[in-house]
Enzyme design. Structure first.
Site, PDB file in Angstrom:
ATOM      1  CG  ASP A 141      -5.185  -1.919   3.481  1.00 41.05           C
ATOM      2  OD1 ASP A 141      -5.523  -1.863   4.677  1.00 41.05           O
ATOM      3  OD2 ASP A 141      -5.645  -2.745   2.674  1.00 41.05           O
ATOM      4  CG  HIS A 194     -11.621   1.106  -2.570  1.00 42.81           C
ATOM      5  ND1 HIS A 194     -12.977   0.864  -2.659  1.00 42.81           N
ATOM      6  CD2 HIS A 194     -11.217   0.617  -1.372  1.00 42.81           C
ATOM      7  CE1 HIS A 194     -13.371   0.253  -1.556  1.00 42.81           C
ATOM      8  NE2 HIS A 194     -12.335   0.085  -0.760  1.00 42.81           N
TER       9      HIS A 194
END
Ligand code: ACO
Length: 385
Positions: free
Chosen positions: A315, A264
């Site tokens: 996700d 991320h």
């Protein structure tokens, strides 16, 4: 001066503060995420998507009366223009749900009489319409592109239950509705991510809220952003079994390929949202008595952490959750979009309250001082002419 400008440049705008917001705060060090001051870990289990959407838009938790009014508005705005249904019917078979969603929002704007009214009240009304219609567009787009009979939205179900109903034709059972609702809350907002930022760039030109949402959906589609949840499930299906997981990942890493659902830009010690969805993945696999995808996910998580030090993002476990909820892969990113519409609309309204055109500058790296040569005098020019 030149040196100073160069220092300001950060590829991908990494670490650059591009605006101020009172909507959402990420603290990567403490691994916390709050919406309007409320911890996502509380909201995900105690709130509902409708209540969270209200909180994001209006800045405070609603009273019972305000929540009913807002929920009733959302329920009454679920239907989409017949013209969108006609267009979806004529779209090429198996058109991707994200392309249909983007086009559906754009076409819906033509049938909103307030599209060019940029008063604050009109923007709140349009935001409610967009949040209400996106699940219908997502479900309808998938069903019609796959030549399935459309299922009309129902106004007696919550946002989460209604979407599952429109997709599957039956109401959710057991923990399914609550787990899906929780995933929508988790996906609803995330500060200045790429899609929200693209909505802000669009809206800062004083364009309309629909145009902002169309920009955001197009941005979310990419596999480095929202498209990752669909790619994660493709990976799990391709791996097929826990025994094959390690070799599969090692092969991809040896080829310098990215493992979807890991890493991320902001969270470097783990995405706060991933453990909530990991719990949800375990709960739904136990309920369904089918834990293959959850177990492969755990093995992949272990190998990627060991080999690259990377942790799952939002996700990652969303993929096994949605698969066990019986949702088709290509609706995963539209689900992200319909949930995030609450965050996008909130940022758009916040931007308009104190707008300044977003127009950064660049560092020029091209040639300088060239002399224009008429076409006929250029090398190879006569032939071309
Ligand atoms: N798999 C393998 N390696 C990775 C991954 C990954 N998923 N993510 C980062 N890396 C590696 C990079 O190859 C790079 O290694 P290097 O320094 O040896 O070249 C290093 O980690 C840093 O990567 P960057 O791309 O600089 O990190 P950045 O902050 O720009 O990327 C991103 C963040 C785009 C999310 C990245 O982690 C990625 O591509 N992940 C996979 C896609 C994904 O899951 N996207 C969803 C993000 S969450 C969301 O948008 C909702």
């Amino acid at each position: 001066m030149e040196e100073e400008k160069k220092k300001e440049y950060s590829p991908g705008l990494e670490g650059i503060i591009a605006g101020k917001t009172g909507i959402c705060e990420i603290d990567p060090e403490r691994a916390t995420l709050t919406y309007r001051g409320y911890d996502i870990r509380d909201l995900a289990v105690k709130s509902t998507y409708e209540e969270t959407a209200y909180l994001l838009l209006y800045g405070e938790l609603p009273t019972a009366g305000k929540l009913k009014e807002f929920s009733d508005t959302l329920r009454s705005e679920r239907a989409v223009p017949g013209e969108v249904v006609d267009l979806y019917r004529r779209a090429p078979q198996k058109s991707h749900s994200m392309d249909l969603l983007r086009t559906g929002i754009s076409l819906s704007a033509l049938y909103d009489p307030e599209v060019w009214d940029d008063s604050i009240d009109a923007n709140y009304r349009k935001a409610a319409r967009i949040i209400a219609k996106m699940p219908t567009l997502a479900a309808l787009g998938y069903r019609l592109a796959h030549r399935k009979k459309p299922i009309e939205p129902r106004d007696d179900l919550s946002a989460a239950e209604n979407f599952l109903y429109m997709m599957r034709g039956s109401e959710p059972e057991g923990p399914a509705g609550r787990i899906f609702d929780s995933s929508l809350i988790i996906y609803a907002e995330h500060e200045y991510n790429a899609s929200s930022f693209s909505a802000l760039v669009t809206i800062s030109t004083r364009s309309d809220i629909y145009s902002g949402i169309v920009s955001a959906v197009g941005t979310l589609k990419g596999p480095l952003h929202g498209g990752a949840n669909e790619e994660v499930m493709k990976m799990l299906l391709d791996i097929g079994s826990v025994e094959k997981a390690e070799a599969w990942i090692m092969d991809k890493l040896a080829k310098k390929q990215r493992i979807m659902g890991f890493g991320h830009r902001v969270y470097k010690h783990g995405d706060t949202r991933a453990p909530i969805l990991k719990e949800a993945s375990l709960e739904i696999c136990k309920f369904e008595n089918y834990c293959r995808w959850h177990d492969i996910s755990l093995k992949v998580e272990e190998v990627v952490k060991r080999e690259k030090g990377l942790l799952p993002n939002v996700d990652y476990f969303a993929a096994s959750v949605y698969y066990l909820l019986g949702l088709p892969l290509e609706t995963y990113t539209p689900i992200f979009a319909m949930a995030r519409s609450a965050g996008w609309c909130s940022h758009i309204i916040e931007q308009l309250s104190d707008n300044r055109l977003i127009r950064p500058t660049s560092e020029y790296t091209g040639k300088r001082g060239l002399k224009y040569v008429p076409l006929g005098e250029r090398e190879g020019g006569q032939k071309a002419a």
